[in-house]
Scaffold this motif. Structure first.
Motif, PDB file in Angstrom:
ATOM      1  N   GLN A   1       0.829  -1.209   0.000  1.00 39.60           N
ATOM      2  CA  GLN A   1       0.000   0.000   0.000  1.00 39.60           C
ATOM      3  C   GLN A   1       0.864   1.259   0.000  1.00 39.60           C
ATOM      4  O   GLN A   1       0.569   2.235  -0.705  1.00 39.60           O
TER       5      GLN A   1
ATOM      6  N   ALA B   1       0.895   4.052  -2.912  1.00 39.18           N
ATOM      7  CA  ALA B   1       0.552   5.448  -2.622  1.00 39.18           C
ATOM      8  C   ALA B   1       1.674   6.388  -3.038  1.00 39.18           C
ATOM      9  O   ALA B   1       1.433   7.454  -3.623  1.00 39.18           O
TER      10      ALA B   1
ATOM     11  N   THR C   1      -3.663  12.677  -0.959  1.00 43.05           N
ATOM     12  CA  THR C   1      -3.330  11.254  -1.048  1.00 43.05           C
ATOM     13  C   THR C   1      -2.246  10.883  -0.048  1.00 43.05           C
ATOM     14  O   THR C   1      -2.342   9.872   0.655  1.00 43.05           O
TER      15      THR C   1
ATOM     16  N   SER D   1      -3.343   8.528   3.224  1.00 41.91           N
ATOM     17  CA  SER D   1      -3.024   7.101   3.136  1.00 41.91           C
ATOM     18  C   SER D   1      -1.639   6.754   3.670  1.00 41.91           C
ATOM     19  O   SER D   1      -1.486   5.792   4.428  1.00 41.91           O
TER      20      SER D   1
END
Length: 291
Positions: free
Chosen positions: A41, A45, A128, A132
């Motif tokens: 992840q 990102a 973003t 995240s």
């Protein structure tokens, strides 16, 4: 305390230790999977943030380039095209070059000022990253910090059952099997570990056969349902064909009735024509004085 009770207590102790060990191993596996997922992840990102930044830089450079082209076009219109249109000809002036250079410098400065302003893509990049990445990093940090505790639980659980594991058949070294062994001994269904293993294998075989039988029964029920649907469809087709045949007979009877009525009407018409002819002949005789 007799030997049976001691065996039951030992098996229960072994069972509890295996449950603890299996739970700790499951937690470790879950933590490892979570770490891998969080790392993926984070990479995703950050790659998206880089892509958005590159797109933002391209947009800013495009704005500066477009402004430069517009300024050069306006300069050409004023200093070259407009004099030609007015009939004064092209008047080359050194000051024009300096004017153009000055204008391009101004455009470059304006472009830099625009590039320093926050654009929509910059907002997307920041949102973003802020939403995240820090959250994923915090989760990753917490998960990594939990690993020593989980490893300690694994070590303690293994230490609890290590002596049993070394002297126990590896095939049956899991909580479900050991729990069944303890149940057999406690309920006096077996008198030795060999009998417990044999009984366990027998019950597992019976359970597998029962499950297989249930699967086969379900398959057969499904096949019977399909066959029933096929039979119902065939019966519906047969009923439809029967109704179609009856409809054909009705149509045939109707056609015959129409034909009969047509023939009767034709006969009646012929009779009427003959009657009219006879009437005409009688009228002619009457007018001629003959009967």
């Amino acid at each position: 305390m007799d030997n049976r009770q001691k065996t039951v207590e030992a098996l229960r102790y072994f069972y509890n230790g295996l449950v603890r060990l299996e739970n700790a191993a499951a937690r470790r596996q879950q933590a490892d999977n979570q770490i891998v997922a969080l790392q993926n992840q984070l990479r995703e990102a950050k790659s998206q943030a880089v892509a958005l930044n590159e797109k933002s830089d391209f947009t800013k450079k495009s704005i500066t380039t477009i402004l430069s082209i517009i300024v050069i076009a306006l300069f050409a219109l004023v200093d070259i095209i407009l004099p030609i249109a007015l009939g004064t000809g092209i008047s080359f002036r050194i000051s024009s070059i300096f004017n153009l250079a000055l204008i391009l410098l101004i455009v470059n400065v304006v472009g830099r000022i625009i590039s320093k302003k926050k654009t929509w893509s910059d907002d997307m990049v920041q949102k973003t990253y802020m939403s995240s990445v820090p959250q994923a990093e915090a989760s990753l940090k917490n998960t990594v910090l939990m690993l020593p505790q989980i490893d300690c639980e694994l070590a303690c659980a293994y230490a609890q059952v290590e002596a049993f594991i070394k002297g126990f058949p590896p095939k049956y070294t899991y909580s479900y099997a050991v729990g069944k062994f303890a149940e057999y001994v406690e309920n006096m269904r077996v008198d030795s570990m060999k009998e417990a293993i044999n009984l366990f294998e027998q019950e597992e075989w019976q359970n597998n056969m029962l499950n297989e039988s249930r699967k086969q029964t379900a398959i057969q029920a499904e096949q019977l349902a399909v066959q029933k649907d096929i039979l119902n469809t065939a019966k519906n087709i047969e009923d439809y064909a029967k109704r179609a045949a009856e409809a054909a007979e009705d149509i045939k009877f109707t056609n015959q009735l129409i034909a009969n009525n047509t023939a009767a009407a034709a006969a009646y018409a012929a009779q009427a024509a003959q009657s009219a002819k006879n009437t005409e002949e009688m009228l002619n005789y009457a007018l001629g004085g003959r009967w």
